[in-house]
Motif scaffolding. Structure first.
Motif, mmCIF file in Angstrom:
data_model
loop_
_atom_site.group_PDB
_atom_site.id
_atom_site.type_symbol
_atom_site.label_atom_id
_atom_site.label_comp_id
_atom_site.label_asym_id
_atom_site.label_seq_id
_atom_site.Cartn_x
_atom_site.Cartn_y
_atom_site.Cartn_z
ATOM 1 N N VAL A 36 15.150 -1.254 -1.283
ATOM 2 C CA VAL A 36 15.753 -1.664 -2.553
ATOM 3 C C VAL A 36 14.964 -2.821 -3.157
ATOM 4 O O VAL A 36 14.622 -2.801 -4.350
ATOM 5 N N HIS A 37 14.639 -3.818 -2.348
ATOM 6 C CA HIS A 37 13.862 -4.969 -2.824
ATOM 7 C C HIS A 37 12.491 -4.518 -3.329
ATOM 8 O O HIS A 37 12.035 -4.957 -4.393
ATOM 9 N N PHE A 38 11.832 -3.643 -2.588
ATOM 10 C CA PHE A 38 10.512 -3.140 -2.966
ATOM 11 C C PHE A 38 10.567 -2.423 -4.320
ATOM 12 O O PHE A 38 9.723 -2.626 -5.182
ATOM 13 N N MET A 39 11.583 -1.586 -4.499
ATOM 14 C CA MET A 39 11.706 -0.835 -5.755
ATOM 15 C C MET A 39 11.999 -1.771 -6.926
ATOM 16 O O MET A 39 11.463 -1.573 -8.018
ATOM 17 N N THR A 51 0.821 -1.217 0.000
ATOM 18 C CA THR A 51 0.000 0.000 0.000
ATOM 19 C C THR A 51 0.855 1.268 0.000
ATOM 20 O O THR A 51 0.333 2.358 -0.204
ATOM 21 N N SER A 52 2.154 1.139 0.220
ATOM 22 C CA SER A 52 3.054 2.288 0.255
ATOM 23 C C SER A 52 3.647 2.627 -1.109
ATOM 24 O O SER A 52 4.517 3.490 -1.194
ATOM 25 N N LEU A 53 3.191 1.983 -2.165
ATOM 26 C CA LEU A 53 3.767 2.203 -3.494
ATOM 27 C C LEU A 53 3.728 3.674 -3.893
ATOM 28 O O LEU A 53 4.748 4.243 -4.283
ATOM 29 N N ASN A 54 2.576 4.319 -3.781
ATOM 30 C CA ASN A 54 2.472 5.731 -4.169
ATOM 31 C C ASN A 54 3.308 6.622 -3.256
ATOM 32 O O ASN A 54 3.886 7.610 -3.708
ATOM 33 N N GLN A 55 3.385 6.258 -1.991
ATOM 34 C CA GLN A 55 4.187 7.025 -1.045
ATOM 35 C C GLN A 55 5.674 6.932 -1.390
ATOM 36 O O GLN A 55 6.379 7.942 -1.394
ATOM 37 N N VAL A 56 6.136 5.745 -1.720
ATOM 38 C CA VAL A 56 7.541 5.562 -2.103
ATOM 39 C C VAL A 56 7.833 6.338 -3.389
ATOM 40 O O VAL A 56 8.861 7.012 -3.491
ATOM 41 N N LYS A 57 6.923 6.268 -4.351
ATOM 42 C CA LYS A 57 7.113 7.023 -5.598
ATOM 43 C C LYS A 57 7.218 8.517 -5.314
ATOM 44 O O LYS A 57 8.068 9.201 -5.869
ATOM 45 N N ARG A 58 6.335 9.038 -4.449
ATOM 46 C CA ARG A 58 6.357 10.472 -4.131
ATOM 47 C C ARG A 58 7.663 10.849 -3.437
ATOM 48 O O ARG A 58 8.305 11.842 -3.797
ATOM 49 N N PHE A 59 8.074 10.045 -2.447
ATOM 50 C CA PHE A 59 9.316 10.328 -1.733
ATOM 51 C C PHE A 59 10.505 10.348 -2.686
ATOM 52 O O PHE A 59 11.338 11.252 -2.637
#
Length: 66
Positions: free
Chosen positions: A38-41, A7-15
């Motif tokens: 790193v793994h998530f990205m 659920t943090s995908l958009n948050q990581v993209k924004r950061f």
């Protein structure tokens, strides 16, 4: 090891892309390890900065020396 929630995908993209935070800063913000970010990205095929882009962001975050 803590993982980055999907659920943090958009948050990581924004950061990373908008606020130009480093992966270390994102890891601290989400309270996970750098490896987890790193793994998530990689898993979500988020493009990482090249060396030039990383140096530019690092330079922009520095305080002026004059």
């Amino acid at each position: 090891m803590a993982t980055v929630p999907k659920t943090s995908l958009n948050q990581v993209k924004r950061f990373y892309y908008v606020e130009k935070r480093s992966m270390s800063e994102i890891a601290q913000e989400l309270d996970v390890s750098l490896d987890a970010v790193v793994h998530f990205m990689r898993k979500h095929r988020l493009a990482r900065r090249d060396a030039r882009g990383a140096n530019l962001v690092r330079f922009e975050h520095q305080k002026p020396t004059f």
